[in-house]
Design an enzyme around this catalytic site. Structure first.
Site, PDB file in Angstrom:
ATOM      1  N   TYR A  95       3.684   0.350   4.887  1.00 33.64           N
ATOM      2  CA  TYR A  95       4.279  -0.883   5.692  1.00 33.64           C
ATOM      3  C   TYR A  95       3.611  -2.223   5.361  1.00 33.64           C
ATOM      4  O   TYR A  95       3.460  -2.963   6.511  1.00 33.64           O
ATOM      5  CB  TYR A  95       4.272  -0.462   7.427  1.00 33.64           C
ATOM      6  CG  TYR A  95       4.480   1.146   7.456  1.00 33.64           C
ATOM      7  CD1 TYR A  95       6.112   1.457   7.343  1.00 33.64           C
ATOM      8  CD2 TYR A  95       3.779   1.841   8.205  1.00 33.64           C
ATOM      9  CE1 TYR A  95       6.162   2.889   7.402  1.00 33.64           C
ATOM     10  CE2 TYR A  95       4.118   3.062   8.557  1.00 33.64           C
ATOM     11  CZ  TYR A  95       5.216   3.569   8.031  1.00 33.64           C
ATOM     12  OH  TYR A  95       5.713   4.925   8.208  1.00 33.64           O
ATOM     13  N   HIS A  96       2.843  -2.413   4.222  1.00 37.50           N
ATOM     14  CA  HIS A  96       2.044  -3.434   4.168  1.00 37.50           C
ATOM     15  C   HIS A  96       2.595  -4.546   3.043  1.00 37.50           C
ATOM     16  O   HIS A  96       1.690  -4.882   2.275  1.00 37.50           O
ATOM     17  CB  HIS A  96       0.889  -3.113   3.951  1.00 37.50           C
ATOM     18  CG  HIS A  96       0.131  -2.359   5.432  1.00 37.50           C
ATOM     19  ND1 HIS A  96      -1.045  -1.580   4.935  1.00 37.50           N
ATOM     20  CD2 HIS A  96       0.442  -2.242   6.514  1.00 37.50           C
ATOM     21  CE1 HIS A  96      -1.342  -1.140   5.911  1.00 37.50           C
ATOM     22  NE2 HIS A  96      -0.475  -1.377   7.060  1.00 37.50           N
ATOM     23  N   PRO A  97       3.886  -4.730   2.915  1.00 35.35           N
ATOM     24  CA  PRO A  97       4.190  -5.881   1.958  1.00 35.35           C
ATOM     25  C   PRO A  97       3.634  -7.006   2.136  1.00 35.35           C
ATOM     26  O   PRO A  97       3.508  -7.797   3.436  1.00 35.35           O
ATOM     27  CB  PRO A  97       5.791  -6.020   1.841  1.00 35.35           C
ATOM     28  CG  PRO A  97       5.953  -5.774   3.354  1.00 35.35           C
ATOM     29  CD  PRO A  97       5.017  -4.438   3.801  1.00 35.35           C
ATOM     30  N   HIS A 154       0.805  -1.293  -0.162  1.00 39.48           N
ATOM     31  CA  HIS A 154      -0.052  -0.036   0.030  1.00 39.48           C
ATOM     32  C   HIS A 154       0.920   1.251  -0.008  1.00 39.48           C
ATOM     33  O   HIS A 154       1.683   1.187   0.756  1.00 39.48           O
ATOM     34  CB  HIS A 154      -0.838   0.110   1.174  1.00 39.48           C
ATOM     35  CG  HIS A 154      -1.934  -0.981   1.100  1.00 39.48           C
ATOM     36  ND1 HIS A 154      -2.500  -1.671   2.515  1.00 39.48           N
ATOM     37  CD2 HIS A 154      -2.481  -1.655   0.155  1.00 39.48           C
ATOM     38  CE1 HIS A 154      -3.314  -2.475   2.294  1.00 39.48           C
ATOM     39  NE2 HIS A 154      -3.610  -2.579   0.841  1.00 39.48           N
TER      40      HIS A 154
END
Length: 529
Positions: free
Chosen positions: A463-465, A296
């Site tokens: 911070y959403h890999p 994101h």
């Protein structure tokens, strides 16, 4: 580590998925060895929710950086990842939100909303009113280990945002986002208790640290898997200056969307050509390892405020108040509210999630400005761009190459520009419009085509890999629908890397759900139950 102390299961990584997984395996009667490369969660900054930016680039952060991104002016993006017991749940903004019903239904058989809802519910100790059952079942859990729900208090500017966003965006004001529908504007839930963050480690493992069937090693960096044919028999680990082989009946990788694929590749699981390039043995040809990286992207849109913000209290006073009774600015998680909106009106569900914070939040909190501010950050939660994780070397202590391919699909840029324009509309409307003094970023002068350049220059990870060891049925799938690595025996994955498609919301709750479901599959695989 000798055969007499052999674990039934080794869990690699004590993050959101790994902590839940380890606890559930322990509860199932198995002997568990949990290996974490980071250290204990002793920093007082971990407990104070608003202090999370202070943990970035600290010893509790892997401090990754991407490869230069052509779609973002060649910038290398900073990626914080938790290197501590609790993983990223110990250094994040502690937002508790699930994906939508459609998100999970798209994942397919075994992972629909109906399949995952019981696992979500069992995680939670929800502080809120009992909800109405869906299909005979409540959506919220009341007896789980993790306290979740509304914060003790939310800033007046956050309440103003909810009313203004509903008016400007034409969406309803809502009181919840965790019943399978991501729509409207409302205050976010948090995993807090009495003003403190409750990480996955603190909720699930700290209460059982003395259990005789649980061993937790910190400072333990796993360098490769051990094999007998196609059976995984344990791991090789560097611990306190020594290299040790730890045997086990099975291994579960919960090292996250960056390091799980890295460890698979280093251990000979991945695309044949990539493994041969580094002279690695091809244990399992699996072309999907490291592929499908999704994340994101967020853009800062910041305004000066007539009303006091979280920045109103001097740091020393905020610290003293927090130490006294766990209240005040440090008890906020900063991102207190959000709204979902569709930049593409033809999309089946919202593709932009606005994160609101009553503070100046830019560059992960490293850049500040004097005065009072609020931030309305559009986040693209339905990205089309796809990247990859690949090896930079055979050295297991070197970071892999991270290429999220940000903005490589033009649709992502178009929607983020629309999100910036919509954020401006929200800040001009209703009670938030009354609080607004001026536009700090991008600034009133940045209009029309210049917004494209602004997005490329200022966008950052939220911070959403996910997605680099995706579950599924085709040849590109890395794990099957029970999270077992295809082509290998006694090896599973239990973290965000298995998400075949990124959800339309923050990913921490879903990572914990994955850990819980993985425990069911692993226990069944090892015990025959």
């Amino acid at each position: 580590m000798t055969s007499t102390s052999q674990a039934d299961v080794i869990v690699v990584g004590a993050g959101s998925g790994g902590c839940v997984l380890a606890r559930r395996l322990l509860d199932a009667g198995l002997r568990v060895l949990l290996l974490e490369a980071g250290e204990r969660d002793l920093s007082p900054l971990i407990r104070a929710p608003a202090a999370f930016p202070r943990l970035f680039r600290s010893r509790h952060d892997w401090n990754f950086h991407t490869e230069p991104q052509p779609g973002a002016l060649g910038r290398r993006f900073y990626w914080p990842r938790g290197k501590v017991l609790g993983g990223s749940s110990a250094i994040n903004a502690s937002i508790w939100i699930r994906g939508s019903r459609q998100d999970f239904d798209r994942w397919g058989e075994g992972w629909t909303w109906a399949d995952v809802l019981p696992a979500f519910r069992d995680l939670e100790r929800y502080r809120g009113p009992a909800d109405k059952p869906q299909a005979g079942e409540p959506t919220r859990g009341m007896a789980g280990p993790l306290p979740v729900g509304a914060r003790a208090s939310s800033h007046e500017l956050s309440h103003a945002f909810v009313r203004s966003a509903a008016q400007a965006l034409g969406v309803p004001e809502v009181t919840k986002f965790n019943d399978g529908a991501l729509c409207g504007a409302g205050l976010l839930e948090s995993n807090h208790e009495r003003g403190e963050r409750v990480s996955a480690f603190r909720a699930f493992l700290r209460p059982v640290l003395g259990h005789p069937r649980l061993t937790v090693l910190t400072g333990a960096h796993v360098t490769e898997l051990l094999w007998r044919g196609r059976h995984v028999t344990g791991v090789r680990v560097h611990h306190r200056g020594r290299t040790l082989d730890a045997p086990a009946g099975g291994v579960v990788l919960a090292a996250g969307a960056v390091q799980t694929p890295q460890l698979l590749l280093l251990s000979g699981v991945g695309p044949r050509a990539a493994l041969e390039r580094w002279g690695l043995p091809v244990r399992v040809h699996c072309p999907g390892v490291g592929e499908g990286l999704q994340d994101h992207l967020a853009v800062p849109v910041i305004f000066g405020s007539h009303r006091p913000s979280l920045e109103a209290t001097p740091e020393w006073q905020a610290a003293a108040r927090y130490l006294w009774n766990r209240s005040g600015p440090l008890s906020s998680n900063v991102a207190e509210a959000c709204a979902f909106w569709s930049a593409d009106p033809t999309a089946p569900e919202p593709d932009i999630q606005f994160h609101f914070g009553p503070a100046y939040f830019r560059d992960h909190g490293f850049q500040t400005a004097p005065g009072h501010h609020f931030s309305v950050g559009p986040v693209l939660v339905a990205p089309h761009s796809r990247g990859r994780i690949t090896l930079a070397s055979r050295n297991p202590f070197a970071a892999p190459l991270i290429d999220p391919a940000y903005l490589s699909d033009d649709r992502d840029l178009t929607r983020l520009v629309a999100g910036v324009q919509a954020a401006r509309a929200v800040a001009r409307t209703g009670p938030l419009g009354e609080a607004r003094r001026f536009e700090a970023l991008p600034g009133e002068a940045v209009q029309a085509g210049a917004l494209t350049g602004y997005v490329r220059e200022e966008c950052a990870t939220l911070y959403h890999p996910v997605g680099t060891a995706a579950l599924g049925d085709g040849d590109e799938a890395v794990v099957d629908r029970q999270l077992a690595v295809r082509g290998a025996a006694n090896l599973w994955v239990a973290d965000a890397s298995v998400m075949p498609r990124i959800i339309h919301a923050n990913t921490n709750a879903t990572s914990m759900m994955i850990g819980a479901r993985a425990a069911e599959f692993v226990a069944a695989g090892l015990t025959g139950r």
